[in-house]
Design a protein around this motif. Sequence first.
Motif, mmCIF file in Angstrom:
data_model
loop_
_atom_site.group_PDB
_atom_site.id
_atom_site.type_symbol
_atom_site.label_atom_id
_atom_site.label_comp_id
_atom_site.label_asym_id
_atom_site.label_seq_id
_atom_site.Cartn_x
_atom_site.Cartn_y
_atom_site.Cartn_z
ATOM 1 N N VAL A 135 54.080 39.582 -31.664
ATOM 2 C CA VAL A 135 54.472 38.096 -31.456
ATOM 3 C C VAL A 135 54.237 37.144 -32.409
ATOM 4 N N ILE A 146 59.648 38.435 -32.020
ATOM 5 C CA ILE A 146 58.955 39.816 -31.659
ATOM 6 C C ILE A 146 59.306 40.985 -32.732
ATOM 7 N N ASP A 188 53.439 43.581 -23.988
ATOM 8 C CA ASP A 188 53.564 42.711 -22.712
ATOM 9 C C ASP A 188 52.409 41.799 -22.614
ATOM 10 N N LEU A 210 53.198 38.932 -25.505
ATOM 11 C CA LEU A 210 54.181 38.069 -25.198
ATOM 12 C C LEU A 210 53.996 37.195 -23.929
ATOM 13 N N ARG A 211 53.214 37.766 -22.921
ATOM 14 C CA ARG A 211 52.778 37.009 -21.522
ATOM 15 C C ARG A 211 51.791 36.030 -22.022
ATOM 16 N N ILE A 253 63.739 33.636 -27.404
ATOM 17 C CA ILE A 253 62.839 34.807 -27.683
ATOM 18 C C ILE A 253 63.686 35.634 -28.586
ATOM 19 N N LEU A 312 64.206 38.975 -31.064
ATOM 20 C CA LEU A 312 64.004 40.114 -31.764
ATOM 21 C C LEU A 312 64.481 40.204 -33.167
ATOM 22 N N ILE A 315 60.911 42.176 -21.782
ATOM 23 C CA ILE A 315 61.157 40.771 -21.825
ATOM 24 C C ILE A 315 61.751 40.118 -20.846
ATOM 25 N N SER A 316 62.728 41.011 -20.054
ATOM 26 C CA SER A 316 63.088 40.486 -18.712
ATOM 27 C C SER A 316 62.142 40.487 -17.801
ATOM 28 N N ARG A 334 59.974 37.507 -18.556
ATOM 29 C CA ARG A 334 60.562 36.018 -18.444
ATOM 30 C C ARG A 334 60.605 35.791 -16.722
ATOM 31 N N THR A 350 67.529 34.958 -25.142
ATOM 32 C CA THR A 350 66.925 36.102 -25.770
ATOM 33 C C THR A 350 68.019 36.693 -26.635
#
Length: 290
Positions: free
Chosen positions: A27, A42, A76, A79-80, A106, A108, A127-128, A131, A142
């Motif tokens: 990230v 990403i 994960d 990103l989180r 976000i 890619l 990602i879903s 989010r 996205t």
Amino acid sequence: MTNSSAKSGGVLNVVNHDRNSAALHYVYPVISRRAGGVSVGINLNPNNACNWRCVYCQVPELTRGTAPPVDLQLLDTELRSFLTELLHGDFMQKRVPVEARRINDIALSGNGEPTSAIAFAEVISLISRVRRELAVPDEVKTVLITNGSLLHRVDVQAGLREMAQIHGEVWFKLDRASVAARLQVNDTHLRQDQVRMNLIAAMSCCPTWLQTCWFAMDGAPPSLQDEEDYLAFVGELVRAGYPLQGVLLYGLARPSMQAESERLSALPTELMQAFADRITQLGLPVKISV
């Protein structure tokens, strides 16, 4: 993510797209001139491998290849943590100019073709989930930035359909629209029918924009034939009723890291605008970034 890693480095700007600016593996944040805010990147290709070699590519030591296996747990976590920092921490105040203190998307993108990752569809699901759990605002898109070469794959199309459910957009690379010009600019032998088929597949799965890099080579702008080929290819799709969202037309803002770097230069704004005007005559919106 520790606070020090989230806040390391100086103030970001449109010419600083350092993938290591947040000291993370996957990230990274950038100020996107096309997006007009913070883009949470990403990078699924930390090995600098891509199946194309565009002459304007800013990736150093670019190699031919595909994305390595993705550590989904690490992605994960990164990103989180980073989204939490952007939403609730002081990263924006310390690292982002006032005029760009908004999360735009976000994205890619990264150092190679993201759809070459075997786990691409799983990444979209990740990602879903993140989010949803962090209540990322709906206006944060996205975005998949892709050369489009692998969009015929069933798993990639499954990922695109899920992207459409999370405010997704595909930015499909179309720098030139003839086999010879594409070989010169993108160093790929992809046929016209393959490009058309993959673009139609993208549009059927998720809202899709064309992204087109328009620049001079050896001091000469793209030829009139380049323009005509592009307009003919895109115009045929428009007349056939395919739901193309529009064109993201952009120039050179950062130096290429490829062997052709010294041969490339940015076009004057008036030439960019003239080509954009021709595209709009097809009935498509055009967004210009120079």
